[in-house]
Design a protein around this motif. Structure first.
Motif, PDB file in Angstrom:
ATOM      1  N   PRO A   1       0.810  -1.152  -0.063  1.00 52.37           N
ATOM      2  CA  PRO A   1       0.245  -0.098  -0.112  1.00 52.37           C
ATOM      3  C   PRO A   1       0.709   1.230   0.065  1.00 52.37           C
ATOM      4  O   PRO A   1       0.227   2.476  -0.061  1.00 52.37           O
ATOM      5  N   ILE A   2       2.179   1.221   0.109  1.00 54.44           N
ATOM      6  CA  ILE A   2       2.919   2.291   0.429  1.00 54.44           C
ATOM      7  C   ILE A   2       3.357   2.710  -1.306  1.00 54.44           C
ATOM      8  O   ILE A   2       4.107   2.071  -1.677  1.00 54.44           O
ATOM      9  N   LYS A   3       2.793   4.031  -1.536  1.00 59.97           N
ATOM     10  CA  LYS A   3       3.206   4.520  -2.739  1.00 59.97           C
ATOM     11  C   LYS A   3       3.897   5.665  -2.817  1.00 59.97           C
ATOM     12  O   LYS A   3       4.891   5.867  -3.478  1.00 59.97           O
ATOM     13  N   LYS A   4       3.779   6.679  -1.770  1.00 56.63           N
ATOM     14  CA  LYS A   4       4.398   7.773  -1.710  1.00 56.63           C
ATOM     15  C   LYS A   4       4.924   8.026  -0.463  1.00 56.63           C
ATOM     16  O   LYS A   4       6.254   8.512  -0.374  1.00 56.63           O
ATOM     17  N   GLY A   5       4.452   7.525   0.570  1.00 58.86           N
ATOM     18  CA  GLY A   5       5.038   7.949   1.920  1.00 58.86           C
ATOM     19  C   GLY A   5       4.479   6.950   3.051  1.00 58.86           C
ATOM     20  O   GLY A   5       3.415   6.325   2.852  1.00 58.86           O
ATOM     21  N   TYR A   6       5.221   6.999   4.209  1.00 61.36           N
ATOM     22  CA  TYR A   6       5.111   6.285   5.347  1.00 61.36           C
ATOM     23  C   TYR A   6       5.719   6.681   6.441  1.00 61.36           C
ATOM     24  O   TYR A   6       6.678   7.334   6.563  1.00 61.36           O
ATOM     25  N   THR A   7       4.988   6.499   7.710  1.00 62.59           N
ATOM     26  CA  THR A   7       5.317   7.300   8.964  1.00 62.59           C
ATOM     27  C   THR A   7       5.247   6.370  10.016  1.00 62.59           C
ATOM     28  O   THR A   7       4.176   5.529  10.095  1.00 62.59           O
ATOM     29  N   ALA A   8       6.360   6.468  10.741  1.00 63.70           N
ATOM     30  CA  ALA A   8       6.295   5.400  11.905  1.00 63.70           C
ATOM     31  C   ALA A   8       6.368   6.060  13.217  1.00 63.70           C
ATOM     32  O   ALA A   8       7.036   7.191  13.544  1.00 63.70           O
ATOM     33  N   PHE A   9       5.325   5.850  13.994  1.00 69.70           N
ATOM     34  CA  PHE A   9       5.241   6.357  15.347  1.00 69.70           C
ATOM     35  C   PHE A   9       5.719   5.278  16.700  1.00 69.70           C
ATOM     36  O   PHE A   9       5.772   4.295  16.263  1.00 69.70           O
ATOM     37  N   GLY A  10       5.886   5.636  17.581  1.00 70.41           N
ATOM     38  CA  GLY A  10       5.937   5.016  18.979  1.00 70.41           C
ATOM     39  C   GLY A  10       7.232   4.974  19.767  1.00 70.41           C
ATOM     40  O   GLY A  10       7.905   6.030  19.863  1.00 70.41           O
ATOM     41  N   ASP A  11       7.463   3.783  20.380  1.00 68.88           N
ATOM     42  CA  ASP A  11       8.615   3.798  21.559  1.00 68.88           C
ATOM     43  C   ASP A  11       9.664   3.070  21.068  1.00 68.88           C
ATOM     44  O   ASP A  11       9.937   2.945  19.781  1.00 68.88           O
ATOM     45  N   SER A  12      10.319   2.413  22.179  1.00 67.23           N
ATOM     46  CA  SER A  12      11.576   1.800  21.718  1.00 67.23           C
ATOM     47  C   SER A  12      11.469   0.497  20.792  1.00 67.23           C
ATOM     48  O   SER A  12      12.241   0.105  20.112  1.00 67.23           O
ATOM     49  N   TYR A  13      10.374  -0.098  20.759  1.00 70.56           N
ATOM     50  CA  TYR A  13       9.927  -1.379  20.092  1.00 70.56           C
ATOM     51  C   TYR A  13      10.029  -0.824  18.746  1.00 70.56           C
ATOM     52  O   TYR A  13      10.443  -1.589  17.672  1.00 70.56           O
ATOM     53  N   ALA A  14       9.477   0.288  18.451  1.00 74.20           N
ATOM     54  CA  ALA A  14       9.452   0.605  17.034  1.00 74.20           C
ATOM     55  C   ALA A  14      10.799   1.389  16.797  1.00 74.20           C
ATOM     56  O   ALA A  14      11.146   1.300  15.535  1.00 74.20           O
ATOM     57  N   ALA A  15      11.300   1.915  17.386  1.00 74.01           N
ATOM     58  CA  ALA A  15      12.762   2.655  17.086  1.00 74.01           C
ATOM     59  C   ALA A  15      13.693   1.424  16.898  1.00 74.01           C
ATOM     60  O   ALA A  15      14.933   1.641  16.296  1.00 74.01           O
ATOM     61  N   GLY A  16      13.610   0.276  17.205  1.00 73.78           N
ATOM     62  CA  GLY A  16      14.349  -0.973  17.151  1.00 73.78           C
ATOM     63  C   GLY A  16      15.853  -0.850  17.936  1.00 73.78           C
ATOM     64  O   GLY A  16      16.767  -1.196  17.248  1.00 73.78           O
ATOM     65  N   ILE A  17      15.815  -0.380  19.104  1.00 75.13           N
ATOM     66  CA  ILE A  17      16.987  -0.066  19.901  1.00 75.13           C
ATOM     67  C   ILE A  17      17.858  -1.401  19.647  1.00 75.13           C
ATOM     68  O   ILE A  17      17.537  -2.387  19.890  1.00 75.13           O
ATOM     69  N   GLY A  18      19.150  -1.081  19.483  1.00 79.01           N
ATOM     70  CA  GLY A  18      19.868  -2.189  19.523  1.00 79.01           C
ATOM     71  C   GLY A  18      20.398  -3.053  18.445  1.00 79.01           C
ATOM     72  O   GLY A  18      21.191  -3.872  18.530  1.00 79.01           O
ATOM     73  N   THR A  19      19.652  -2.661  17.594  1.00 79.51           N
ATOM     74  CA  THR A  19      19.622  -3.621  16.160  1.00 79.51           C
ATOM     75  C   THR A  19      20.513  -2.610  15.178  1.00 79.51           C
ATOM     76  O   THR A  19      20.460  -1.649  14.735  1.00 79.51           O
ATOM     77  N   GLY A  20      21.813  -3.468  14.691  1.00 79.41           N
ATOM     78  CA  GLY A  20      22.759  -2.690  13.787  1.00 79.41           C
ATOM     79  C   GLY A  20      23.245  -1.478  14.554  1.00 79.41           C
ATOM     80  O   GLY A  20      23.301  -1.377  15.797  1.00 79.41           O
ATOM     81  N   ASN A  21      23.466  -0.462  13.711  1.00 74.87           N
ATOM     82  CA  ASN A  21      23.970   0.755  14.311  1.00 74.87           C
ATOM     83  C   ASN A  21      22.663   1.456  14.947  1.00 74.87           C
ATOM     84  O   ASN A  21      21.672   1.633  14.500  1.00 74.87           O
ATOM     85  N   THR A  22      22.952   1.783  16.221  1.00 74.34           N
ATOM     86  CA  THR A  22      21.805   2.491  16.959  1.00 74.34           C
ATOM     87  C   THR A  22      22.311   3.782  17.472  1.00 74.34           C
ATOM     88  O   THR A  22      23.568   3.907  18.010  1.00 74.34           O
ATOM     89  N   SER A  23      21.438   4.864  17.165  1.00 73.17           N
ATOM     90  CA  SER A  23      21.988   6.215  17.856  1.00 73.17           C
ATOM     91  C   SER A  23      21.842   6.093  19.197  1.00 73.17           C
ATOM     92  O   SER A  23      21.170   5.830  19.957  1.00 73.17           O
ATOM     93  N   ILE A  24      23.280   6.634  19.667  1.00 70.82           N
ATOM     94  CA  ILE A  24      23.372   6.397  21.105  1.00 70.82           C
ATOM     95  C   ILE A  24      22.858   7.531  21.964  1.00 70.82           C
ATOM     96  O   ILE A  24      22.362   7.007  23.162  1.00 70.82           O
ATOM     97  N   TRP A  25      22.513   8.661  21.481  1.00 73.03           N
ATOM     98  CA  TRP A  25      21.534   9.645  22.214  1.00 73.03           C
ATOM     99  C   TRP A  25      20.378   9.882  21.422  1.00 73.03           C
ATOM    100  O   TRP A  25      20.174   9.263  20.440  1.00 73.03           O
ATOM    101  N   GLY A  26      19.545  10.554  22.068  1.00 72.86           N
ATOM    102  CA  GLY A  26      18.174  11.066  21.571  1.00 72.86           C
ATOM    103  C   GLY A  26      17.400   9.659  21.611  1.00 72.86           C
ATOM    104  O   GLY A  26      17.218   9.116  22.357  1.00 72.86           O
ATOM    105  N   CYS A  27      16.663   9.459  20.286  1.00 73.13           N
ATOM    106  CA  CYS A  27      15.754   8.423  20.255  1.00 73.13           C
ATOM    107  C   CYS A  27      16.219   7.089  20.025  1.00 73.13           C
ATOM    108  O   CYS A  27      15.333   6.158  20.254  1.00 73.13           O
ATOM    109  N   ARG A  28      17.596   6.711  20.042  1.00 73.96           N
ATOM    110  CA  ARG A  28      18.218   5.379  19.879  1.00 73.96           C
ATOM    111  C   ARG A  28      17.454   4.421  18.786  1.00 73.96           C
ATOM    112  O   ARG A  28      16.914   3.505  19.192  1.00 73.96           O
ATOM    113  N   GLN A  29      17.501   5.027  17.628  1.00 75.13           N
ATOM    114  CA  GLN A  29      16.863   4.279  16.718  1.00 75.13           C
ATOM    115  C   GLN A  29      17.652   3.415  15.956  1.00 75.13           C
ATOM    116  O   GLN A  29      18.842   3.935  15.681  1.00 75.13           O
TER     117      GLN A  29
END
Length: 447
Positions: A65-93
């Protein structure tokens, strides 16, 4: 320290650092605090290559269904903390969060990832602190949104540290009380009403009748029925298996405890499912929100599976992080564990620059901090570790002293608690890369 602080501030223009002084036995530490620009500027980007194999379950079964855009909201489960390179500060995506994996299935789209570790429902709604809805800049082009929310609202961290991890040692809290608090929140009308309002706000801001939101549930962490885990402890300072259970006072993973914790997750998922039905009813029973349960995909990939002596750090088929476990990787892509390892090594080398906070003030400071920092697992773990280690007679104090010796010797692989590694501590009880892929697959199977 001041020079390093200034350098970090210049390197991260969208973050400002809030220093506070520690007690006589410790040094100073800085919290990372988000501003609104952090959420919006760092999250909108183009995704140009697919990370998910075309054979992933559900991927080829339905039109994308994604043709033009997609937005993700949420907490650390959606941020994917700890997978591959993770931002150290801020939202830790993390690099392999399920939103990133989903976005990679379509080239050249407007993808905005607003998910932030520590987020609660109050960080979703417009006008709230660090509002993700206010930071949403592509509503007119977004075809779908995904969201994971509610875990921090019921106190996942407090439950897990009191019942399983004992990050604060004997000061970690009362397991029964924390579970009771969560169940009280789940049975009150406030949290469902707030999540309902957030979902309506997202749908209304879209202005597109075809726009849908896919709201995920949370994971039951354990296989409840297996007997081996009766002798397993995940205490963060000394996770181990002991068939004799000679050590008294350990948070053993009994069948009763595993069932109790899983039941909290089940109750949260049932609430989220009911909210989905309620919101759809509000929109004349059009399916505007879809509840996605990730648990069927996790069969055989939880802790305490049959025949597994936990903690088994080498079992890559376990899709949840413990503080000492490595990441796993997508098929034919070894980057996830290697990136995590390299990042952790670099953070370990820099580790002594990030001392523990003052145990006499850190809890109060967290309580008075903005909601993102207040619910961030890493910041809470730092405070709890400091509290536990402040007692010279405590087990935690002895362990940290031993680790300080290893740091001075440069034996970083010998560390049991690399407390200054955000992606090591904060990813505990979060999905690994293959676990994030399972979330993505379950969403794509029903869109």
């Amino acid at each position: 320290h001041q020079r390093k602080h200034a350098q970090n501030t210049r390197a991260l223009p969208n973050l400002y650092r809030d220093p506070y002084c520690c007690g006589p036995a410790l040094y100073c530490v800085t919290f990372s605090v988000l501003n609104q620009a952090t959420i919006s500027q760092a999250s909108s980007r183009k995704i140009e290559s697919s990370l998910i194999p075309a054979t992933a379950p559900g991927y080829a079964l339905r039109p994308n269904p994604i043709k033009k855009g997609y937005t993700a909201f949420g907490d650390s489960y959606a941020a994917g903390i700890g997978t591959g390179n993770t931002s150290i500060w801020g939202c830790r995506q993390g690099r392999f969060s399920y939103p990133d994996l989903i976005a990679s299935t379509v080239q050249d789209i407007d993808f905005q990832n607003l998910a932030c570790s520590g987020a609660t429902v109050q960080n979703l709604v417009g006008g709230g602190a660090y509002s993700q809805v206010d930071a949403w800049t592509n509503p007119t082009v977004a075809d779908i949104a995904t969201i994971s929310i509610g875990g921090n609202d019921i106190g996942f961290y407090n439950i897990l540290t009191a019942c399983v991890l004992w990050v604060g040692g004997y000061w970690a809290g009362d397991c029964s009380k924390e579970v009771a608090k969560a169940n009280e929140i789940l049975t009150s009308p406030e949290l469902p009403a707030n999540i309902t309002s957030a979902l309506r706000e997202i749908l209304n801001k879209s202005g597109n009748d075809a726009f849908k939101v896919y709201m995920t549930g949370y994971l039951t962490f354990f296989n409840e029925t297996t007997p081996l885990c009766e002798s397993s402890s995940f205490r963060i300072y000394s996770p181990h298996y002991d068939a004799t259970q000679k050590e008294k006072g350990q948070p053993w993973l009994t069948t009763a405890l595993r069932t109790q914790l899983n039941d909290v997750v089940v109750a949260l998922n049932m609430m989220l499912s009911r909210i989905t039905d309620s919101v759809n009813a509000y929109y004349a029973n059009n399916q505007r929100v879809v509840f996605v349960d990730p648990n069927p995909a996790y069969a055989g990939h939880r802790w305490c599976e049959d025949g597994v002596y936990e903690p088994d750090n080498d079992r890559l088929d376990t899709w949840l992080f413990l503080s000492g476990t490595p990441d796993n990787n997508l098929p034919d892509d070894p980057l996830s564990p290697s990136e995590s390892y390299k990042q952790e090594q670099s953070e370990q080398i820099a580790g002594p620059s990030f001392p523990l906070p003052d145990p006499t003030t850190c809890r109060e400071i967290l309580t008075n901090s903005n909601s993102i920092v207040r619910n961030d697992w890493y910041e809470n773990m730092l405070c709890d570790i400091s509290t536990a280690a402040s007692n010279p007679s405590s087990f935690e104090h002895r362990v940290l002293e031993e680790e300080a010796v290893q740091i001075r010797k440069g034996n970083l692989t010998e560390l049991r608690i690399p407390w200054y590694v955000p992606t090591r501590l904060a990813k505990t009880f979060h999905p690994k890369t293959l676990g994030q892929q399972a979330f993505a697959n379950e969403i794509m199977a029903v869109w």
